[in-house]
Design a protein around this motif. Structure first.
Motif, short mmCIF file in Angstrom:
data_model
loop_
_atom_site.label_atom_id
_atom_site.label_comp_id
_atom_site.label_asym_id
_atom_site.label_seq_id
_atom_site.Cartn_x
_atom_site.Cartn_y
_atom_site.Cartn_z
N GLY A 155 -0.06 20.25 33.54
CA GLY A 155 0.42 19.46 34.30
C GLY A 155 0.83 17.99 33.50
N ASP A 156 -0.80 17.98 33.11
CA ASP A 156 -0.99 16.27 32.95
C ASP A 156 -0.57 16.16 31.19
N SER A 157 0.39 14.86 30.90
CA SER A 157 0.73 15.05 29.58
C SER A 157 0.09 14.25 28.49
N GLU A 158 -0.96 13.81 29.81
CA GLU A 158 -2.48 12.62 28.92
C GLU A 158 -4.14 13.22 29.72
N GLU A 159 -4.58 13.58 29.01
CA GLU A 159 -6.39 13.91 29.37
C GLU A 159 -6.65 12.97 29.48
N LYS A 160 -7.19 13.03 30.89
CA LYS A 160 -8.67 11.90 31.05
C LYS A 160 -9.89 11.62 29.78
N THR A 161 -10.12 10.83 29.20
CA THR A 161 -11.24 10.86 28.74
C THR A 161 -12.49 10.22 29.36
N PHE A 162 -13.71 10.82 29.26
CA PHE A 162 -15.34 10.24 29.51
C PHE A 162 -16.00 9.92 28.95
N SER A 163 -16.61 8.89 29.38
CA SER A 163 -17.72 8.71 27.95
C SER A 163 -18.85 9.47 28.24
N TRP A 164 -20.18 10.14 28.02
CA TRP A 164 -20.97 10.34 27.92
C TRP A 164 -22.42 9.61 28.87
N VAL A 200 -24.32 32.78 23.78
CA VAL A 200 -24.73 33.45 25.23
C VAL A 200 -23.62 34.46 24.39
N GLY A 201 -22.68 34.11 24.37
CA GLY A 201 -21.14 34.89 23.64
C GLY A 201 -20.10 35.41 24.92
N HIS A 202 -20.15 34.10 25.55
CA HIS A 202 -19.20 34.80 26.94
C HIS A 202 -17.62 35.07 25.10
N SER A 203 -17.17 35.81 26.49
CA SER A 203 -15.69 36.85 26.69
C SER A 203 -14.47 35.96 26.37
N PRO A 204 -13.15 36.31 25.93
CA PRO A 204 -12.41 35.67 25.93
C PRO A 204 -11.83 34.74 27.66
N ASP A 205 -11.97 36.26 28.39
CA ASP A 205 -11.86 36.34 29.88
C ASP A 205 -12.11 34.81 30.84
N ALA A 206 -13.88 34.43 30.05
CA ALA A 206 -14.76 33.65 30.27
C ALA A 206 -13.98 32.70 30.09
N ARG A 207 -14.21 32.06 28.47
CA ARG A 207 -12.84 30.92 28.12
C ARG A 207 -11.96 30.76 28.02
N GLU A 208 -10.76 31.19 28.89
CA GLU A 208 -9.61 31.06 29.83
C GLU A 208 -10.03 30.47 31.07
N MET A 209 -11.04 31.04 32.00
CA MET A 209 -11.47 30.87 32.92
C MET A 209 -11.81 29.31 32.80
N ALA A 210 -12.34 29.14 31.97
CA ALA A 210 -13.14 28.37 32.14
C ALA A 210 -11.78 26.40 31.83
N GLU A 211 -10.73 26.86 31.44
CA GLU A 211 -9.75 26.34 31.29
C GLU A 211 -9.31 25.52 32.54
N SER A 212 -9.63 26.24 33.70
CA SER A 212 -9.25 25.61 34.76
C SER A 212 -10.54 25.17 35.52
N TYR A 213 -11.09 24.30 34.81
CA TYR A 213 -11.97 23.77 35.69
C TYR A 213 -12.20 21.97 34.39
N ARG A 214 -11.07 22.44 33.28
CA ARG A 214 -11.68 21.58 32.20
C ARG A 214 -10.90 20.04 33.06
N ILE A 215 -11.19 19.19 32.82
CA ILE A 215 -10.98 18.06 33.60
C ILE A 215 -10.77 16.52 32.37
N GLY A 216 -11.36 16.74 31.19
CA GLY A 216 -10.87 16.01 30.38
C GLY A 216 -12.02 15.83 28.80
N THR A 217 -11.73 14.70 28.48
CA THR A 217 -12.69 15.27 27.10
C THR A 217 -13.50 13.99 26.81
N VAL A 218 -14.43 13.89 26.27
CA VAL A 218 -15.70 12.96 25.75
C VAL A 218 -14.85 12.07 24.46
#
Length: 129
Positions: A3-12, A64-82
């Motif tokens: 739903g967010d059109s603009e993603e938040k950017t975080f510093s290191w 570790v070689g995460h599965s496609p399902d794990a990669r898809e699940m990770a998206e639900s925890y995405r909060i932004g970019t660096v």
């Protein structure tokens, strides 16, 4: 992010602050994930995530070689970019991983490999000949 059109950017600097079980952020391919609520569910255990907390975890994630399902699940925890890609990030301090000290990500796999070689050679010497 949903739903967010603009993603938040975080510093290191901001990412590095979230390095414990109360607030655990990881960066994989320059994407920031808040995995605090996922720690107890992580198949590899909480310790694996805590080791990578507040850091660029791309190498560990890919190793570790995460599965496609794990990669898809990770998206639900995405909060932004660096704000600065990891490849151009200059480390502010050395961690055990960069120093090569005990506790680095190489320690346990190397220990297990050595142990397996010792056990295999014992059995070979005592039971094969």
């Amino acid at each position: 992010m949903s739903g967010d059109s603009e993603e938040k950017t975080f510093s290191w600097e901001e990412v590095n602050k979230h390095n414990n079980s109360e607030s655990l952020w990881l960066v994989v391919h320059d994407i920031v994930y808040d995995v605090t609520k996922f720690m107890e569910e992580h198949p590899g255990g909480e310790e694996v995530l805590l080791e990578q907390a507040g850091k660029d975890s791309t190498g560990s994630f890919e190793d570790v070689g995460h599965s496609p399902d794990a990669r898809e699940m990770a998206e639900s925890y995405r909060i932004g970019t660096v704000s600065q890609p990891a490849s151009s990030k200059v480390p502010t301090k050395l961690t055990p991983d960069t120093q090569g000290g005990e506790g680095g990500s190489w320690f346990w796999p190397a220990f297990i490999l050595i142990l397996l070689v010792v056990v295999a050679s014992y059995f070979y010497r005592n039971y094969v000949n």
